[in-house]
Design an enzyme around this catalytic site. Structure first.
Site, PDB file in Angstrom:
ATOM      1  N   ARG A  33       0.675  -1.160  -0.122  1.00  0.00           N
ATOM      2  CA  ARG A  33       0.019  -0.074  -0.060  1.00  0.00           C
ATOM      3  C   ARG A  33       0.927   1.284   0.060  1.00  0.00           C
ATOM      4  O   ARG A  33       0.393   1.946  -0.573  1.00  0.00           O
ATOM      5  CB  ARG A  33      -0.811   0.062   1.219  1.00  0.00           C
ATOM      6  CG  ARG A  33      -1.918   1.157   1.347  1.00  0.00           C
ATOM      7  CD  ARG A  33      -2.751   0.744   2.506  1.00  0.00           C
ATOM      8  NE  ARG A  33      -3.451   2.228   3.116  1.00  0.00           N
ATOM      9  CZ  ARG A  33      -4.602   2.442   2.743  1.00  0.00           C
ATOM     10  NH1 ARG A  33      -5.333   1.681   1.638  1.00  0.00           N
ATOM     11  NH2 ARG A  33      -5.182   3.540   3.189  1.00  0.00           N
ATOM     12  N   THR A  58      -8.657  11.179  -1.992  1.00  0.00           N
ATOM     13  CA  THR A  58      -8.136  10.317  -0.909  1.00  0.00           C
ATOM     14  C   THR A  58      -8.034   8.734  -1.249  1.00  0.00           C
ATOM     15  O   THR A  58      -9.012   8.274  -2.000  1.00  0.00           O
ATOM     16  CB  THR A  58      -9.072  10.383   0.398  1.00  0.00           C
ATOM     17  OG1 THR A  58     -10.256  10.213   0.314  1.00  0.00           O
ATOM     18  CG2 THR A  58      -8.677  11.902   1.004  1.00  0.00           C
ATOM     19  N   LEU A  59      -7.206   8.219  -0.625  1.00  0.00           N
ATOM     20  CA  LEU A  59      -6.923   6.762  -0.757  1.00  0.00           C
ATOM     21  C   LEU A  59      -8.047   6.262   0.282  1.00  0.00           C
ATOM     22  O   LEU A  59      -7.546   6.550   1.592  1.00  0.00           O
ATOM     23  CB  LEU A  59      -5.555   6.367  -0.581  1.00  0.00           C
ATOM     24  CG  LEU A  59      -5.400   4.856  -0.484  1.00  0.00           C
ATOM     25  CD1 LEU A  59      -6.025   3.889  -1.258  1.00  0.00           C
ATOM     26  CD2 LEU A  59      -3.656   4.643  -0.550  1.00  0.00           C
ATOM     27  N   SER A  60      -8.866   5.322   0.204  1.00  0.00           N
ATOM     28  CA  SER A  60      -9.733   5.052   1.199  1.00  0.00           C
ATOM     29  C   SER A  60      -8.964   4.238   2.331  1.00  0.00           C
ATOM     30  O   SER A  60      -7.848   3.569   2.196  1.00  0.00           O
ATOM     31  CB  SER A  60     -10.568   4.197   0.698  1.00  0.00           C
ATOM     32  OG  SER A  60     -11.525   4.763  -0.258  1.00  0.00           O
ATOM     33  N   GLN A  61      -9.682   4.286   3.742  1.00  0.00           N
ATOM     34  CA  GLN A  61      -8.898   3.720   4.735  1.00  0.00           C
ATOM     35  C   GLN A  61      -9.082   2.031   4.440  1.00  0.00           C
ATOM     36  O   GLN A  61      -9.992   1.577   3.690  1.00  0.00           O
ATOM     37  CB  GLN A  61      -9.781   3.726   5.793  1.00  0.00           C
ATOM     38  CG  GLN A  61     -11.036   3.179   6.123  1.00  0.00           C
ATOM     39  CD  GLN A  61     -11.738   3.734   7.230  1.00  0.00           C
ATOM     40  OE1 GLN A  61     -12.600   4.682   6.959  1.00  0.00           O
ATOM     41  NE2 GLN A  61     -11.801   3.180   8.121  1.00  0.00           N
TER      42      GLN A  61
END
Ligand code: SAH
Length: 211
Positions: A33, A58-61
């Site tokens: 990641r 944003t890169l999601s959680q």
């Protein structure tokens, strides 16, 4: 901080938070990641949080990526379309678990960064396009699953039309009051069954492209 150990800890948390599918957990334990973030943020890659990828996106959680991946692969799809490539991380995770994947991003700068990353990681079953994903990818339709990683205000008609019979669209969908729900829509002939899953928080699905 980008080691196998931090990744294993992340996956341990995901399992504790209800992610059951071992295929999803295995892939997320294996894939880097941190390579989908700017260097300055890479050390935070395995925290359970969404992270900025530039251009207001944003890169999601990790939990959200895991949950959406679970929802996609439980359909055992052959052909999957993703709207919102973003960093390409969700794309990579999906590419390991479905035979063929198409992914569309409307921001050229993000689209151009995702391609080399996915090639480097040998995700050869992915095709990327820079376009407004609200129109889908008609030349490649029908799809067994269409996944949106940005929040729609209403279900985009062209995407519903590009679902195979029995196919499923998974999307965050906003209500009039502004809350967002992860939503599953299944096509049965010309009818569409909608099911609300859980409250979520995503950036909005926007129209047009940014060159
Ligand atoms: N799945 C991504 C998360 C990206 S955030 C990741 O793992 O990094 C949502 C993405 O959807 C953003 O990159 C945004 O630019 C994109 N997006 C929003 N509206 C879109 C549209 N109509 N077509 C294609 N992409 C869109």
């Amino acid at each position: 901080m980008t080691s196998q150990r931090t990744r294993d800890r992340m996956v341990g948390r995901l399992a504790g938070q209800g992610i059951r599918d071992t295929r999803v957990l295995e892939v997320m334990a294996a894939e880097p990641r941190h390579l989908f973030l700017d260097e300055a943020l890479a050390h935070r890659a395995y925290e359970d949080t969404s992270l900025p990828i530039g251009h207001g996106q944003t890169l999601s959680q990790p939990w959200m990526v895991a949950r959406m991946t679970e929802l996609v692969i439980q359909e055992a799809p052959a052909r999957v379309l993703e709207i919102g490539t973003g960093s390409g991380y969700q794309t990579l995770i999906l590419s390991r678990l479905v035979p063929e994947l198409w992914s569309i991003e409307r921001i050229n700068a993000l689209h151009r960064r995702a391609g080399p990353r996915l090639r480097l990681l040998e995700a050869h079953n992915v095709r990327l396009r820079m376009a407004d994903g609200g129109h889908g990818w008609p030349e490649e339709a029908p799809f067994d699953v269409i996944l949106l990683t940005a929040c729609a205000g209403e279900l985009p008609e062209p995407l519903l039309a590009q679902l195979a019979d029995g196919g499923v669209l998974i999307t965050p969908l906003s209500t009039a009051s502004g809350s967002q729900w992860l939503t599953r829509v299944q096509r049965r002939g010309d009818t569409f069954e909608t099911q609300r899953l859980e409250p979520v928080r995503f950036v909005p699905l926007l129209e047009g492209v940014i060159r």
